[in-house]
Structures are given as structure tokens and as C-alpha cells.
Design a protein around this motif. Structure first.
Motif, PDB file in Angstrom:
ATOM      1  N   ARG A  79       8.090 -37.641   1.680  1.00 32.71           N
ATOM      2  CA  ARG A  79       7.912 -37.652   3.131  1.00 32.71           C
ATOM      3  C   ARG A  79       9.077 -38.379   3.813  1.00 32.71           C
ATOM      4  O   ARG A  79       9.536 -37.957   4.876  1.00 32.71           O
ATOM      5  CB  ARG A  79       6.592 -38.329   3.502  1.00 32.71           C
ATOM      6  CG  ARG A  79       5.352 -37.470   3.276  1.00 32.71           C
ATOM      7  CD  ARG A  79       4.096 -38.259   3.598  1.00 32.71           C
ATOM      8  NE  ARG A  79       2.886 -37.553   3.263  1.00 32.71           N
ATOM      9  CZ  ARG A  79       2.063 -36.973   4.144  1.00 32.71           C
ATOM     10  NH1 ARG A  79       2.347 -37.027   5.426  1.00 32.71           N
ATOM     11  NH2 ARG A  79       0.966 -36.358   3.753  1.00 32.71           N
ATOM     12  N   GLU A  83      11.739 -36.732   6.527  1.00 33.61           N
ATOM     13  CA  GLU A  83      12.097 -37.309   7.826  1.00 33.61           C
ATOM     14  C   GLU A  83      13.607 -37.474   7.947  1.00 33.61           C
ATOM     15  O   GLU A  83      14.194 -37.210   9.007  1.00 33.61           O
ATOM     16  CB  GLU A  83      11.403 -38.665   8.006  1.00 33.61           C
ATOM     17  CG  GLU A  83       9.898 -38.576   8.195  1.00 33.61           C
ATOM     18  CD  GLU A  83       9.516 -37.842   9.464  1.00 33.61           C
ATOM     19  OE1 GLU A  83      10.286 -37.909  10.454  1.00 33.61           O
ATOM     20  OE2 GLU A  83       8.458 -37.200   9.476  1.00 33.61           O
ATOM     21  N   GLU A 128      10.259 -29.193  10.396  1.00 37.01           N
ATOM     22  CA  GLU A 128       9.302 -29.801  11.314  1.00 37.01           C
ATOM     23  C   GLU A 128       7.914 -29.204  11.131  1.00 37.01           C
ATOM     24  O   GLU A 128       6.906 -29.910  11.253  1.00 37.01           O
ATOM     25  CB  GLU A 128       9.778 -29.628  12.755  1.00 37.01           C
ATOM     26  CG  GLU A 128      10.986 -30.506  13.085  1.00 37.01           C
ATOM     27  CD  GLU A 128      11.444 -30.354  14.523  1.00 37.01           C
ATOM     28  OE1 GLU A 128      11.249 -29.247  15.093  1.00 37.01           O
ATOM     29  OE2 GLU A 128      11.994 -31.326  15.081  1.00 37.01           O
ATOM     30  N   ARG A 131       6.422 -30.855   8.108  1.00 38.40           N
ATOM     31  CA  ARG A 131       5.935 -32.184   8.485  1.00 38.40           C
ATOM     32  C   ARG A 131       4.591 -32.080   9.204  1.00 38.40           C
ATOM     33  O   ARG A 131       3.666 -32.852   8.940  1.00 38.40           O
ATOM     34  CB  ARG A 131       6.949 -32.888   9.378  1.00 38.40           C
ATOM     35  CG  ARG A 131       6.465 -34.250   9.875  1.00 38.40           C
ATOM     36  CD  ARG A 131       7.532 -34.989  10.662  1.00 38.40           C
ATOM     37  NE  ARG A 131       7.911 -34.263  11.865  1.00 38.40           N
ATOM     38  CZ  ARG A 131       8.892 -34.652  12.676  1.00 38.40           C
ATOM     39  NH1 ARG A 131       9.597 -35.725  12.402  1.00 38.40           N
ATOM     40  NH2 ARG A 131       9.183 -33.957  13.767  1.00 38.40           N
ATOM     41  N   GLY A 132       4.473 -31.108  10.102  1.00 40.09           N
ATOM     42  CA  GLY A 132       3.210 -30.930  10.813  1.00 40.09           C
ATOM     43  C   GLY A 132       2.079 -30.556   9.898  1.00 40.09           C
ATOM     44  O   GLY A 132       0.931 -30.992  10.092  1.00 40.09           O
ATOM     45  N   GLN A 133       2.359 -29.775   8.863  1.00 36.72           N
ATOM     46  CA  GLN A 133       1.325 -29.370   7.922  1.00 36.72           C
ATOM     47  C   GLN A 133       0.818 -30.550   7.108  1.00 36.72           C
ATOM     48  O   GLN A 133      -0.314 -30.535   6.620  1.00 36.72           O
ATOM     49  CB  GLN A 133       1.867 -28.288   6.986  1.00 36.72           C
ATOM     50  CG  GLN A 133       0.898 -27.781   5.937  1.00 36.72           C
ATOM     51  CD  GLN A 133      -0.331 -27.135   6.545  1.00 36.72           C
ATOM     52  OE1 GLN A 133      -0.280 -26.591   7.644  1.00 36.72           O
ATOM     53  NE2 GLN A 133      -1.448 -27.208   5.858  1.00 36.72           N
ATOM     54  N   GLY A 135       0.163 -33.492   8.255  1.00 35.31           N
ATOM     55  CA  GLY A 135      -0.603 -34.406   9.083  1.00 35.31           C
ATOM     56  C   GLY A 135      -2.078 -34.440   8.705  1.00 35.31           C
ATOM     57  O   GLY A 135      -2.592 -33.577   7.986  1.00 35.31           O
ATOM     58  N   VAL A 136      -2.752 -35.446   9.205  1.00 35.53           N
ATOM     59  CA  VAL A 136      -4.185 -35.617   8.930  1.00 35.53           C
ATOM     60  C   VAL A 136      -4.982 -34.683   9.832  1.00 35.53           C
ATOM     61  O   VAL A 136      -4.754 -34.620  11.039  1.00 35.53           O
ATOM     62  CB  VAL A 136      -4.621 -37.077   9.172  1.00 35.53           C
ATOM     63  CG1 VAL A 136      -6.120 -37.228   8.953  1.00 35.53           C
ATOM     64  CG2 VAL A 136      -3.837 -38.016   8.256  1.00 35.53           C
ATOM     65  N   GLU A 137      -5.900 -33.937   9.244  1.00 37.52           N
ATOM     66  CA  GLU A 137      -6.770 -33.052  10.002  1.00 37.52           C
ATOM     67  C   GLU A 137      -8.222 -33.472   9.774  1.00 37.52           C
ATOM     68  O   GLU A 137      -8.640 -33.682   8.633  1.00 37.52           O
ATOM     69  CB  GLU A 137      -6.584 -31.598   9.575  1.00 37.52           C
ATOM     70  CG  GLU A 137      -5.205 -31.022   9.868  1.00 37.52           C
ATOM     71  CD  GLU A 137      -5.097 -29.562   9.466  1.00 37.52           C
ATOM     72  OE1 GLU A 137      -5.748 -28.728  10.124  1.00 37.52           O
ATOM     73  OE2 GLU A 137      -4.405 -29.273   8.482  1.00 37.52           O
ATOM     74  N   LYS A 143      -3.423 -34.897   2.235  1.00 38.07           N
ATOM     75  CA  LYS A 143      -2.379 -34.045   1.670  1.00 38.07           C
ATOM     76  C   LYS A 143      -1.285 -34.896   1.048  1.00 38.07           C
ATOM     77  O   LYS A 143      -1.020 -36.007   1.502  1.00 38.07           O
ATOM     78  CB  LYS A 143      -1.808 -33.142   2.758  1.00 38.07           C
ATOM     79  CG  LYS A 143      -2.859 -32.234   3.383  1.00 38.07           C
ATOM     80  CD  LYS A 143      -2.355 -31.593   4.649  1.00 38.07           C
ATOM     81  CE  LYS A 143      -3.460 -30.828   5.336  1.00 38.07           C
ATOM     82  NZ  LYS A 143      -3.044 -30.295   6.652  1.00 38.07           N
ATOM     83  N   SER A 195      -3.757 -23.552  11.251  1.00 33.43           N
ATOM     84  CA  SER A 195      -3.812 -24.799  10.475  1.00 33.43           C
ATOM     85  C   SER A 195      -2.972 -24.729   9.219  1.00 33.43           C
ATOM     86  O   SER A 195      -2.627 -25.749   8.638  1.00 33.43           O
ATOM     87  CB  SER A 195      -5.262 -25.114  10.096  1.00 33.43           C
ATOM     88  OG  SER A 195      -5.797 -24.083   9.267  1.00 33.43           O
TER      89      SER A 195
END
Length: 262
Positions: A79, A83, A128, A131-133, A135-137, A143, A195
Motif C-alpha cells: 500500500r 501511494e 487510483e 487504491r479505492g478498491q 478501502g474499507v466497505e 482487504k 464496488s
């Protein structure tokens, strides 16, 4: 495997496993480290100022994809590299001069600049979205980015490679590794629209079935560390055409190593 010089960029820590170490040997090395030593390795490879050093950054890339290392450690390092690559791609994009003169976009130089800007925009969009995938859902499992290769040319591939787990592979009782087939890439298979991409949606459904059939604690991994053939590569004379096992042969050792590591 990580090189013996891993310890050189982590002063005061034991050297890493030698070149050619199996996932079992890597796991044995990792398990022998004290908890504080493991954390120091991860900290060393997740500090932005440290990643500005090319030698440390390359070691971090090897560490993040090292089969036999726990998922939490690989995830944190990968991660951080993601970034760093996002910011670096932004800087590269902004550094490409524009076509300001009349008709300049029609010259060879102008077309080359347009092509480079488009390539960097596409690369940035994909990074990007990845990175969005991650994230916490709400209502979804945590993940982990277990493998990350931003197509630097080291392996001779042009596509972003990644493996993302849905659920904690370090703690799960049941782990499924899913290798998508033809036409799949990170852009469509992992991030896509909504998602998640098509591979993610299929994996989530399989995990729901698994948790109903077992006692829970399942995790799944979408593994995309190879260039799956696309519709544009269906002609027999093309290297990655579906008529030939080139893509599978090129990736089979990495998949076998990854599975052993899990």
C-alpha cells in the motif's frame, strides 16, 4: 525472493533469506524474527521519505511480493508503494510539456507528448482505482494487497499486476485463490465499475457460499500476476494468443510460489 542485501537497507536487523529461498524457507526466516524486528522491517519500507531512495524502494517491492511473509506485512508495504507510485505518476504527468504553439500537436514531438500524457493519465487512473478498491466497505471483509507490480518493465509486461485478498489470509480457516482467465486485467477484474470488477463480484459470491457451508472465517484472493490474453490477441501469430500456453507457462511458477506462501 528477496536478496541478501535486504539487511543492508535495514540497519541492525538480520539479513533476509538468500536468493532462491522457497516460500517455506522464507516463512521459517520470518517466524524466527522477533515481533519487534518484523515491525521494524515493515516500518523501514513504509516511510515515504525512505521510499524516495531508489535502492530502498526496490527492496520494498521485493519484500511486498515475497511469498512466505505474512499478509499483513505485505499489505502495508505494498500500500505504501502504491501511494508512492501514485504521487510519482502525478509528477511525471505534470512534467510533460504541453503543445502551446499553433499546429504543434500535429508534429512528431507534439504527438509523442500527447501519447505520453495519455499513458500517464491512464496509469494514474488505474492506480487510483486500485487504491479505492482497497478501502474499507461496510459489511465487507477487510482487504489486503498481497502482490503489487506496477509494470516497471522488470518482468517484461506492460499491465499492472496485483493480488488482492478479501478477508484476512493470516487468520482465515479457508482460503480460496482465484485466477481469472481470458480478457481479465486489474482495471476490469479488480476495480471495474461499482464496488468491484467482475472477478471481485464473483469472488464475493463464492465467499458467501463458503461461509454458509463452513463455520465462517473464509478469505479469497484474486490473483492477477500474469497477462491474460485479450480479444485483441486471438490471432495465432501473436505471442500471448489463446492458442498457445505462453501466458500460463510464464506465470505458473509465480502462482505455485504464491499458493505455497498462502
Amino acid at each position: 525472493p528477496v536478496t541478501e542485501s535486504l539487511g543492508d537497507v535495514t540497519p541492525g536487523l538480520p539479513d533476509g533469506p538468500p536468493d532462491g529461498a522457497t516460500p517455506e524457507q522464507v516463512s521459517d526466516w520470518w517466524s524466527r524474527l522477533a515481533k519487534s524486528e518484523r515491525q521494524r522491517y515493515v516500518d523501514r519500507f513504509t516511510k515515504p521519505e525512505a521510499l524516495n531512495d531508489e535502492s530502498i524502494r526496490e527492496q520494498a517491492r521485493k519484500f511486498g511480493n515475497l511469498d512466505g511473509i505474512e499478509g499483513w506485512a505485505r499489505d502495508k508495504v505494498n500500500r505504501s508503494l502504491l501511494e508512492w507510485d501514485i504521487e510519482d505518476t502525478k509528477h511525471q504527468r505534470d512534467a510533460v510539456p504541453g503543445n502551446n504553439g499553433p499546429g504543434e500537436e500535429y508534429t512528431a514531438e507534439g504527438q509523442a507528448r500527447n501519447h505520453e500524457r495519455a499513458r500517464l493519465r491512464e496509469r494514474l487512473e488505474e492506480l487510483e482505482k486500485l487504491r479505492g478498491q482497497l478501502g474499507v466497505e461496510e459489511g465487507k471483509p477487510p482487504k489486503q494487497l498481497l502482490l503489487y507490480d506496477p509494470a516497471t518493465g522488470e518482468k517484461g509486461h506492460e499491465n499492472l499486476h496485483a493480488a488482492v485478498s478479501y478477508g484476512d489470509v493470516d487468520k482465515a480457516k479457508n482460503v480460496m485463490v482465484y485466477v481469472p482467465g481470458m480478457t481479465t486485467n486489474v482495471r476490469d477484474g479488480l476495480v471495474g465499475t461499482g464496488s468491484g470488477g467482475s472477478s471481485v463480484i464473483g469472488l464475493e459470491r463464492a465467499l458467501q457460499v463458503s461461509d454458509r457451508q463452513h463455520t465462517g472465517g473464509s478469505a479469497g484472493v484474486v490473483w492477477l500476476d500474469y497477462d491474460a490474453p485479450s480479444w485483441g490477441e486471438s490471432a495465432p501469430y501473436q505471442k500471448n494468443a489463446v492458442y498457445y500456453p505462453h501466458a500460463a507457462n510464464e506465470a505458473k511458477e509465480r502462482l505455485s510460489s504464491f499458493m505455497e506462501g498462502v
